[in-house]
Design a protein around this motif. Structure first.
Motif, PDB file in Angstrom:
ATOM      1  N   ASP A 197       0.820  -1.204   0.000  1.00  0.00           N
ATOM      2  CA  ASP A 197       0.000   0.000   0.000  1.00  0.00           C
ATOM      3  C   ASP A 197       0.859   1.261   0.000  1.00  0.00           C
ATOM      4  N   ARG A 198       2.025   1.202   0.628  1.00  0.00           N
ATOM      5  CA  ARG A 198       2.932   2.357   0.613  1.00  0.00           C
ATOM      6  C   ARG A 198       3.357   2.688  -0.812  1.00  0.00           C
ATOM      7  N   LYS A 199       3.657   1.649  -1.579  1.00  0.00           N
ATOM      8  CA  LYS A 199       4.049   1.875  -2.976  1.00  0.00           C
ATOM      9  C   LYS A 199       2.898   2.501  -3.754  1.00  0.00           C
ATOM     10  N   LEU A 200       1.690   2.001  -3.517  1.00  0.00           N
ATOM     11  CA  LEU A 200       0.524   2.568  -4.189  1.00  0.00           C
ATOM     12  C   LEU A 200       0.292   4.015  -3.768  1.00  0.00           C
ATOM     13  N   PHE A 201       0.461   4.278  -2.487  1.00  0.00           N
ATOM     14  CA  PHE A 201       0.301   5.644  -1.984  1.00  0.00           C
ATOM     15  C   PHE A 201       1.314   6.569  -2.643  1.00  0.00           C
ATOM     16  N   ASP A 202       2.567   6.119  -2.723  1.00  0.00           N
ATOM     17  CA  ASP A 202       3.607   6.936  -3.367  1.00  0.00           C
ATOM     18  C   ASP A 202       3.270   7.207  -4.825  1.00  0.00           C
ATOM     19  N   ARG A 203       2.800   6.176  -5.522  1.00  0.00           N
ATOM     20  CA  ARG A 203       2.426   6.362  -6.930  1.00  0.00           C
ATOM     21  C   ARG A 203       1.249   7.322  -7.060  1.00  0.00           C
ATOM     22  N   MET A 204       0.266   7.179  -6.172  1.00  0.00           N
ATOM     23  CA  MET A 204      -0.889   8.066  -6.210  1.00  0.00           C
ATOM     24  C   MET A 204      -0.473   9.509  -5.940  1.00  0.00           C
ATOM     25  N   PHE A 205       0.353   9.702  -4.946  1.00  0.00           N
ATOM     26  CA  PHE A 205       0.772  11.053  -4.580  1.00  0.00           C
ATOM     27  C   PHE A 205       1.613  11.677  -5.690  1.00  0.00           C
ATOM     28  N   SER A 206       2.377  10.861  -6.397  1.00  0.00           N
ATOM     29  CA  SER A 206       3.221  11.393  -7.465  1.00  0.00           C
ATOM     30  C   SER A 206       2.413  11.857  -8.675  1.00  0.00           C
ATOM     31  N   ILE A 207       1.157  11.431  -8.772  1.00  0.00           N
ATOM     32  CA  ILE A 207       0.289  11.896  -9.855  1.00  0.00           C
ATOM     33  C   ILE A 207       0.185  13.414  -9.829  1.00  0.00           C
ATOM     34  N   SER A 208       0.199  13.990  -8.650  1.00  0.00           N
ATOM     35  CA  SER A 208       0.033  15.441  -8.540  1.00  0.00           C
ATOM     36  C   SER A 208       1.149  16.193  -9.265  1.00  0.00           C
ATOM     37  N   HIS A 221      -7.666  10.494 -12.005  1.00  0.00           N
ATOM     38  CA  HIS A 221      -8.470   9.274 -11.948  1.00  0.00           C
ATOM     39  C   HIS A 221      -9.737   9.403 -12.802  1.00  0.00           C
ATOM     40  N   TYR A 222     -10.332  10.580 -12.813  1.00  0.00           N
ATOM     41  CA  TYR A 222     -11.521  10.806 -13.639  1.00  0.00           C
ATOM     42  C   TYR A 222     -11.179  10.664 -15.125  1.00  0.00           C
ATOM     43  N   VAL A 223     -10.069  11.268 -15.537  1.00  0.00           N
ATOM     44  CA  VAL A 223      -9.631  11.158 -16.936  1.00  0.00           C
ATOM     45  C   VAL A 223      -9.385   9.695 -17.299  1.00  0.00           C
ATOM     46  N   THR A 224      -8.752   8.953 -16.399  1.00  0.00           N
ATOM     47  CA  THR A 224      -8.487   7.535 -16.630  1.00  0.00           C
ATOM     48  C   THR A 224      -9.791   6.752 -16.770  1.00  0.00           C
ATOM     49  N   LEU A 225     -10.758   7.011 -15.888  1.00  0.00           N
ATOM     50  CA  LEU A 225     -12.050   6.326 -15.962  1.00  0.00           C
ATOM     51  C   LEU A 225     -12.783   6.642 -17.258  1.00  0.00           C
ATOM     52  N   LYS A 226     -12.759   7.898 -17.692  1.00  0.00           N
ATOM     53  CA  LYS A 226     -13.410   8.262 -18.946  1.00  0.00           C
ATOM     54  C   LYS A 226     -12.741   7.556 -20.125  1.00  0.00           C
ATOM     55  N   GLY A 227     -11.427   7.412 -20.085  1.00  0.00           N
ATOM     56  CA  GLY A 227     -10.721   6.691 -21.139  1.00  0.00           C
ATOM     57  C   GLY A 227     -11.111   5.225 -21.167  1.00  0.00           C
ATOM     58  N   LEU A 228     -11.212   4.608 -19.997  1.00  0.00           N
ATOM     59  CA  LEU A 228     -11.637   3.207 -19.918  1.00  0.00           C
ATOM     60  C   LEU A 228     -13.078   3.043 -20.403  1.00  0.00           C
ATOM     61  N   GLU A 229     -13.914   4.009 -20.061  1.00  0.00           N
ATOM     62  CA  GLU A 229     -15.308   3.969 -20.510  1.00  0.00           C
ATOM     63  C   GLU A 229     -15.377   4.045 -22.042  1.00  0.00           C
ATOM     64  N   ALA A 230     -14.586   4.909 -22.635  1.00  0.00           N
ATOM     65  CA  ALA A 230     -14.563   5.030 -24.094  1.00  0.00           C
ATOM     66  C   ALA A 230     -14.045   3.743 -24.735  1.00  0.00           C
ATOM     67  N   ASP A 231     -13.023   3.133 -24.136  1.00  0.00           N
ATOM     68  CA  ASP A 231     -12.501   1.858 -24.642  1.00  0.00           C
ATOM     69  C   ASP A 231     -13.561   0.771 -24.588  1.00  0.00           C
ATOM     70  N   MET A 232     -14.313   0.727 -23.485  1.00  0.00           N
ATOM     71  CA  MET A 232     -15.354  -0.289 -23.347  1.00  0.00           C
ATOM     72  C   MET A 232     -16.453  -0.084 -24.385  1.00  0.00           C
ATOM     73  N   MET A 275      -7.128  17.424  -5.678  1.00  0.00           N
ATOM     74  CA  MET A 275      -7.915  17.666  -6.889  1.00  0.00           C
ATOM     75  C   MET A 275      -7.192  17.129  -8.116  1.00  0.00           C
ATOM     76  N   SER A 276      -5.864  17.254  -8.182  1.00  0.00           N
ATOM     77  CA  SER A 276      -5.135  16.730  -9.337  1.00  0.00           C
ATOM     78  C   SER A 276      -5.198  15.206  -9.379  1.00  0.00           C
ATOM     79  N   ILE A 277      -5.153  14.568  -8.217  1.00  0.00           N
ATOM     80  CA  ILE A 277      -5.271  13.105  -8.162  1.00  0.00           C
ATOM     81  C   ILE A 277      -6.670  12.676  -8.595  1.00  0.00           C
ATOM     82  N   ILE A 278      -7.679  13.358  -8.083  1.00  0.00           N
ATOM     83  CA  ILE A 278      -9.059  13.044  -8.458  1.00  0.00           C
ATOM     84  C   ILE A 278      -9.274  13.266  -9.948  1.00  0.00           C
ATOM     85  N   PHE A 279      -8.767  14.379 -10.461  1.00  0.00           N
ATOM     86  CA  PHE A 279      -8.924  14.681 -11.877  1.00  0.00           C
ATOM     87  C   PHE A 279      -8.250  13.625 -12.749  1.00  0.00           C
TER      88      PHE A 279
END
Length: 104
Positions: free
Chosen positions: A30-41, A68-79, A62-66
């Motif tokens: 989870d620490r690795k995931l947290f670091d990756r998430m935080f680095s998104i900013s 993730h939103y962009v990623t979800l929209k991309g996955l939705e378009a792929d589906m 907000m940058s992390i949320i944004f």
């Protein structure tokens, strides 16, 4: 003249240091995931610096949320694309089949 306000990149590093205690209580994976998430900013440092929000963590969140939103929209378009592609393939299979032989 020196800067009175540090760059947002440096402010992000300071904020990350303030979250070390939280991060240290997580499992190693989870620490690795947290670091990756935080680095998104860091991808949105310029947008965060222009936001001029006095609380550093708000534009970081907000940058992390944004992102993730962009990623979800991309996955939705792929589906949707895959779903449309599968539907066209299924319709093609139906039209290419031979008609059933009639009983004599």
């Amino acid at each position: 003249m020196g800067r009175t306000i540090p760059s947002f990149r440096l402010a992000t590093l300071v904020e990350r240091d303030e979250w070390k205690e939280f991060c240290s209580r997580l499992d190693k994976s989870d620490r690795k995931l947290f670091d990756r998430m935080f680095s998104i900013s860091h991808l949105y440092n310029s947008a965060c610096s222009y936001a001029t929000v006095p609380v550093r963590i708000q534009p970081i969140f907000m940058s992390i949320i944004f992102h993730h939103y962009v990623t979800l929209k991309g996955l939705e378009a792929d589906m949707r694309t895959k779903s449309t592609s599968n539907q066209v393939q299924n319709e093609t299979k139906v039209t290419l089949r031979r008609p059933a032989k009639e009983d004599k």
